[in-house]
Scaffold this active site. Structure first.
Site, short mmCIF file in Angstrom:
data_model
loop_
_atom_site.label_atom_id
_atom_site.label_comp_id
_atom_site.label_asym_id
_atom_site.label_seq_id
_atom_site.Cartn_x
_atom_site.Cartn_y
_atom_site.Cartn_z
N HIS A 274 41.57 34.83 39.17
CA HIS A 274 40.46 34.11 38.84
C HIS A 274 40.41 32.87 38.54
O HIS A 274 39.16 32.93 38.19
CB HIS A 274 41.04 35.06 36.89
CG HIS A 274 40.81 36.56 37.09
ND1 HIS A 274 39.77 37.47 37.12
CD2 HIS A 274 42.14 37.05 35.96
CE1 HIS A 274 40.53 38.30 37.32
NE2 HIS A 274 41.46 38.91 36.05
N GLU B 274 49.47 45.74 32.94
CA GLU B 274 47.66 45.75 32.20
C GLU B 274 47.05 46.61 32.17
O GLU B 274 45.69 46.67 31.86
CB GLU B 274 47.16 44.25 32.74
CG GLU B 274 47.55 44.20 34.32
CD GLU B 274 46.75 42.61 34.33
OE1 GLU B 274 45.98 41.98 33.72
OE2 GLU B 274 46.78 41.72 35.26
N ASP C 211 43.49 43.09 29.69
CA ASP C 211 43.08 44.05 30.15
C ASP C 211 43.99 44.82 29.42
O ASP C 211 43.07 46.70 29.68
CB ASP C 211 43.94 43.59 31.67
CG ASP C 211 42.59 42.78 32.92
OD1 ASP C 211 41.69 43.05 33.01
OD2 ASP C 211 43.39 42.41 33.67
#
Ligand code: 3PY
Ligand code: MG
Length: 256
Positions: free
Chosen positions: A43, A147, A173
């Site tokens: 990310h 996740e 997540d």
């Protein structure tokens, strides 16, 4: 001291994601009290080239380099280790097959298929090729992110994969998937229950746990569950917060 030695000794360690792919930012983060700086290529903005450049000032400051690779980029796991990373995080690992592919990129034979070429890593860590040959697998830690609910269902099989050293619970997540996209509640009781169960299974196998600590008051519960690696804060958010806080404080004074 190698990261693996500190984890084996039971130390509790702190790290932060670096999202700004610049060696100066990495250098500054490494001067803080953090034990490790984790370069985020999932990310954050990190790439193969920035990982190569940013690992150096972190190691020079005596801190451990972590790298979060993008989903399925097993090749980047090897590259990160070759330039000195000590722990690599693979996001969204939901099956033992994915965990196996990742672990094989992190570990040399006989566990995996990591190709030999740690020329930069061994110089950065002051090791001889013979030392790295003997110690490389132990010093290169593979953390899989749990996740998704599928990952949670497969937790036993994932933890049983040889070469997987630890789990990193992606509690954001996980909460998102658990509620089928309806809410992001990383501290919900349901997510905490999963954290506890996963860590119980990990510790039973001698494997480690990392987690994103979004609310400090949960630290004690996580410690009791057995987590040792805590990830908090973001370099990019710190920049935004500083600017906003300055203007808000100045305007409040002006209006007062
Ligand atoms: C998550 O909580 O999902 C994460 O990936 C933490 O970085
Ligand atoms: Mg995540």
């Amino acid at each position: 001291m190698a990261l693996v030695d500190r984890l084996e000794a039971g130390e509790v360690l702190f790290t932060q994601f670096s999202t700004i792919p610049d060696p100066l930012v990495a250098e500054l983060l490494a001067t803080t009290a953090l034990d490790s700086v984790t370069l985020d290529a999932q990310h954050g903005g990190h790439t193969d080239a920035s990982i190569l450049r940013c690992a150096a000032p972190i190691i020079a400051a005596g801190k451990h380099v972590g790298v979060r690779i993008p989903v399925g980029r097993w090749d980047l796991a090897t590259t990160a280790l070759d330039v000195g990373a000590e722990w690599v995080i693979a996001p969204v690992v939901s099956t033992p097959e994915m965990a196996g592919a990742f672990a094989r990129a992190v570990k040399f034979t006989p566990i995996g298929e990591r190709s030999w070429g740690p020329n930069i890593a061994l110089r950065r860590h002051g090791l001889t090729p013979a030392q790295y040959q003997a110690e490389g697998n132990r010093r290169s830690l593979a953390f899989v992110m749990i996740e998704t609910m599928l990952g949670y269902q497969n937790i036993d099989a994932i933890l049983d994969v040889e070469g997987v050293d630890g789990i990193f619970i992606g509690n954001n997540d996980l909460s998102f998937d658990m509620t089928r996209g309806k809410s992001l509640e990383p501290m919900s009781p349901e997510v905490l229950r999963i954290c506890e169960q996963c860590m119980k299974k990990a510790r039973a196998r001698g494997k480690y746990g990392a987690i994103f600590l979004t609310q400090i008051q949960f630290m004690r519960s996580y410690l009791e569950m057995g987590f040792q690696m805590f990830v908090g804060g973001l370099d990019s958010r710190a920049l935004v917060d500083t600017g906003n806080r300055f203007v808000a404080e100045a305007k409040a004074e002006f209006r007062a």
